[in-house]
Each structure stands twice: as structure tokens, then as C-alpha cells.
Design an enzyme around this catalytic site. Structure first.
Site, PDB file in Angstrom:
ATOM      1  N   HIS A   1       0.844  -1.196   0.000  1.00  0.00           N
ATOM      2  CA  HIS A   1       0.000   0.000   0.000  1.00  0.00           C
ATOM      3  C   HIS A   1       0.878   1.244   0.000  1.00  0.00           C
ATOM      4  O   HIS A   1       2.095   1.150   0.146  1.00  0.00           O
ATOM      5  CB  HIS A   1      -0.991  -0.009   1.158  1.00  0.00           C
ATOM      6  CG  HIS A   1      -0.373   0.065   2.532  1.00  0.00           C
ATOM      7  ND1 HIS A   1       0.531  -0.854   3.009  1.00  0.00           N
ATOM      8  CD2 HIS A   1      -0.572   0.954   3.551  1.00  0.00           C
ATOM      9  CE1 HIS A   1       0.870  -0.535   4.250  1.00  0.00           C
ATOM     10  NE2 HIS A   1       0.235   0.551   4.600  1.00  0.00           N
TER      11      HIS A   1
ATOM     12  N   ASP B   1       5.598   4.756   5.160  1.00  0.00           N
ATOM     13  CA  ASP B   1       6.559   3.826   5.774  1.00  0.00           C
ATOM     14  C   ASP B   1       6.722   2.540   4.960  1.00  0.00           C
ATOM     15  O   ASP B   1       7.521   1.678   5.319  1.00  0.00           O
ATOM     16  CB  ASP B   1       6.187   3.515   7.236  1.00  0.00           C
ATOM     17  CG  ASP B   1       4.800   2.931   7.414  1.00  0.00           C
ATOM     18  OD1 ASP B   1       3.872   3.337   6.682  1.00  0.00           O
ATOM     19  OD2 ASP B   1       4.625   2.058   8.295  1.00  0.00           O
ATOM     20  N   HIS B   2       6.000   2.439   3.862  1.00  0.00           N
ATOM     21  CA  HIS B   2       6.134   1.268   2.989  1.00  0.00           C
ATOM     22  C   HIS B   2       6.726   1.612   1.617  1.00  0.00           C
ATOM     23  O   HIS B   2       7.082   0.705   0.872  1.00  0.00           O
ATOM     24  CB  HIS B   2       4.770   0.573   2.819  1.00  0.00           C
ATOM     25  CG  HIS B   2       4.265  -0.010   4.108  1.00  0.00           C
ATOM     26  ND1 HIS B   2       4.235  -1.370   4.358  1.00  0.00           N
ATOM     27  CD2 HIS B   2       3.824   0.583   5.247  1.00  0.00           C
ATOM     28  CE1 HIS B   2       3.778  -1.586   5.580  1.00  0.00           C
ATOM     29  NE2 HIS B   2       3.511  -0.411   6.139  1.00  0.00           N
TER      30      HIS B   2
ATOM     31  N   ASP C   1      -0.470  -3.991   5.905  1.00  0.00           N
ATOM     32  CA  ASP C   1      -1.162  -3.611   7.138  1.00  0.00           C
ATOM     33  C   ASP C   1      -2.640  -3.969   7.016  1.00  0.00           C
ATOM     34  O   ASP C   1      -3.263  -3.712   5.980  1.00  0.00           O
ATOM     35  CB  ASP C   1      -1.051  -2.090   7.351  1.00  0.00           C
ATOM     36  CG  ASP C   1       0.385  -1.640   7.556  1.00  0.00           C
ATOM     37  OD1 ASP C   1       1.282  -2.500   7.543  1.00  0.00           O
ATOM     38  OD2 ASP C   1       0.600  -0.428   7.718  1.00  0.00           O
TER      39      ASP C   1
HETATM   40 ZN   LIG Z   1      -0.309   1.455   6.583  1.00  0.00          ZN
END
Ligand SMILES: [Zn+2]
Length: 309
Positions: A63, A67-68, A216
């Protein structure tokens, strides 16, 4: 086949845990490395491993939360600085928007890559089988997060049985064309009249591995479907036991919910990541202990840890 965790923290980096990224190392199988998510600083973590950026052939994004993905422009640019080495194309799979994020970052920073990136974007309506090669199939399904987020199910195709050459030689079969025939499943008769049944000398095909890597998510049936019979399930554990309500409000899971998913799916092994910096080391052992009451084969991973599959 191994998974090496490059970042196992949630939301923001801490001294012990960087933000999300992991490498599925398929070096023996196809001489490639596949990255899953690429949080900021992923390339620095890679420097502490034996992974060569050029070997990274595919990147799968779960996604678009920072932070990804914030590590992508840096990683892609550094991957270009491998002079003398052949520049190989790279595929990026991810939600719609990933292409514009990458291309915008590269354009405004004046970065030019000497290799091509092939983007494979998807949305809610274009999920399912997203990749098939001669050795692997990858499926994606939508999870339940605060923005569009997917989980991946990587299925290795079954491995052919192997020929037991030593036993064939012992049975008097001369090395040569007969070996090829037997390998193809053909029964043969030797000059002295001995019958050799191919099936007796070929091991049964081995089932391929199943690796499930989730982004997540709240607890959802999609996670269970993606993890059915998985050899390894990588699941987030942003929260701990008792925090189910707050986990739900923030679009995340607890260790207990991850363990329930692993149990419902009949997975063989559960690896917990996306660990909040709030957790101290004694809390980490508690996360594992509590989860193990629901699913025994569970482990909380650390940055740079390598797990053989
Ligand atoms: Zn997330």
C-alpha cells in the site's frame, strides 16, 4: 529460499527497527530477489546484507503509506550505480498511484535510470493472479486497512521428481541415453533382459512452497484465504493482546488476531512483523508467548533476521 527482514518496525524507524521491507531471496530457484515494500532506508539495510541490488528483479508494494514506499526512489537510483554490471529491467507491482509516485520523485530530482521499470498497477477490480512465471504464481487480494492495501500469496510451482542416478548405476544401467528415457518416465529393458521401471528411480514431485506476505490490515477473511496452507505467513502485529479495539480503529491487528489468522488458514509458521517502537524487549517475548497460546509456531522477527523456508 529465504526471507530476510530489512525493516520490521511500524510507522516510523526506531534504533532497533527500520520501517517496512523484506526480501524474498530466490537465489537457488531463479537467481533473483523479490522485495516486498520499501520503506525509507531500505537501501541502507541492504548494505548490511549480501543482497546485491541488481538481483532485485521485482518489487511488490502492499500500500502507499509512506513507511512502505519512501525508500523506493533512493533504492532505484542507487541500483543504477552499479557500473560494469549489466543493467537489468525491474518490475514494480502495487496499488494505483505507485507509478506516479516513483516517476514524479525521479523526475523532480533529475534522476535518470539506465534500466527500465515496468509498472503493474492494480485496484480493487483488477486483483487476483497478478503474475505467473514458469516457476511461480503470485496472487493479490485486498485487505482491510485505512487505505487500499493488499496481501500477496506467492506459490512456487511443484518441483519435478529427481532421478536417482546412483541407484540406476548400481542397477546396471549404463550412463547415457537410457538415463534420459527413464527420466522422462519411460520403462526400459537392458541388454541382459533386466526390466527397469522408471517410477522406481524417480522421486515423487515435491509440492512448491507457499509464502504469504500481508500488508497492514485489520483481521479479515482475505488474510485467511491468502494464507491457506502457507509454509510461512508474514503478518503484522502492530498491537498486543487486549488492544483489539484500538487496533481496529487504526486499521491494524494484534498478535492474537495474527495468530487466529494463521490457525484458521492452517499455515505452518507465523512470523510477526510491523512491531511498534512502544514495545520493549520484555513486551516482545510477551507478544510471542500470548500469540503461541493460539498458534504455536510463531516468532517475532528482527531487522536483518534471515528465515529459511
Ligand atoms: Zn499502513
Amino acid at each position: 529460499m529465504d526471507i530476510q527482514f530489512l525493516g520490521t518496525g511500524a510507522g516510523q524507524p526506531s534504533k532497533a527497527r527500520n520501517v517496512s521491507s523484506l526480501a524474498l531471496k530466490l537465489l537457488d530457484e531463479i537467481n533473483e530477489v523479490w522485495l516486498f515494500d520499501c520503506g525509507e532506508g531500505t537501501q541502507n539495510r541492504i548494505l548490511e546484507t549480501t543482497i546485491r541490488p541488481r538481483k532485485v528483479s521485482k518489487i511488490f508494494i502492499t500500500h502507499l503509506h509512506g513507511d512502505h514506499i519512501f525508500g523506493l526512489p533512493g533504492f532505484l537510483s542507487s541500483r543504477a550505480f552499479q557500473a560494469n554490471e549489466e543493467q537489468t529491467d525491474l518490475d514494480i507491482y502495487g496499488p494505483q498511484g505507485i507509478k506516479s509516485f516513483v516517476l514524479t520523485s525521479l523526475r523532480v530530482s533529475g534522476s535518470r535510470l539506465p534500466y527500465r521499470i515496468h509498472f503493474h498497477e492494480f485496484d480493487q477490480d483488477s486483483l487476483g493472479k497478478i503474475l505467473e512465471t514458469d516457476k511461480f504464481t503470485v496472487y493479490a487480494e485486498e485487505l482491510d486497512h485505512t487505505i487500499f492495501c493488499v496481501g500477496y500469496r506467492v506459490m512456487q510451482k511443484d518441483l519435478e521428481g529427481t532421478l536417482d542416478a546412483e541407484r540406476l548405476k548400481a542397477a546396471g544401467v549404463p550412463f547415457g541415453p537410457l538415463f534420459g528415457k527413464i527420466k522422462n518416465g519411460q520403462d526400459v529393458v537392458l541388454e541382459d533382459g533386466t526390466k527397469i521401471k522408471a517410477a522406481d528411480y524417480i522421486s515423487a514431485p515435491r509440492p512448491g512452497k507457499i509464502i504469504t506476505i500481508l500488508g497492514d490490515t485489520r483481521k479479515t477473511n482475505a488474510s485467511v484465504r491468502l494464507a491457506v496452507n502457507a509454509d510461512v505467513l508474514v503478518h503484522e502485529s502492530t498491537y498486543g493482546k487486549g488492544d483489539e479495539k484500538i487496533a481496529r480503529n487504526h486499521g491494524h491487528s494484534t498478535n492474537m488476531q495474527a495468530a487466529q489468522v494463521a490457525a484458521e488458514a492452517g499455515a505452518k509458521r507465523l512470523l510477526l512483523n510491523h512491531i511498534s517502537a512502544r514495545f520493549l524487549s520484555k513486551d516482545i517475548s510477551q507478544l510471542k508467548k500470548d500469540a503461541a497460546t493460539v498458534f504455536e509456531n510463531v516468532h517475532v522477527v528482527k531487522d536483518l533476521e534471515e528465515v529459511e523456508i
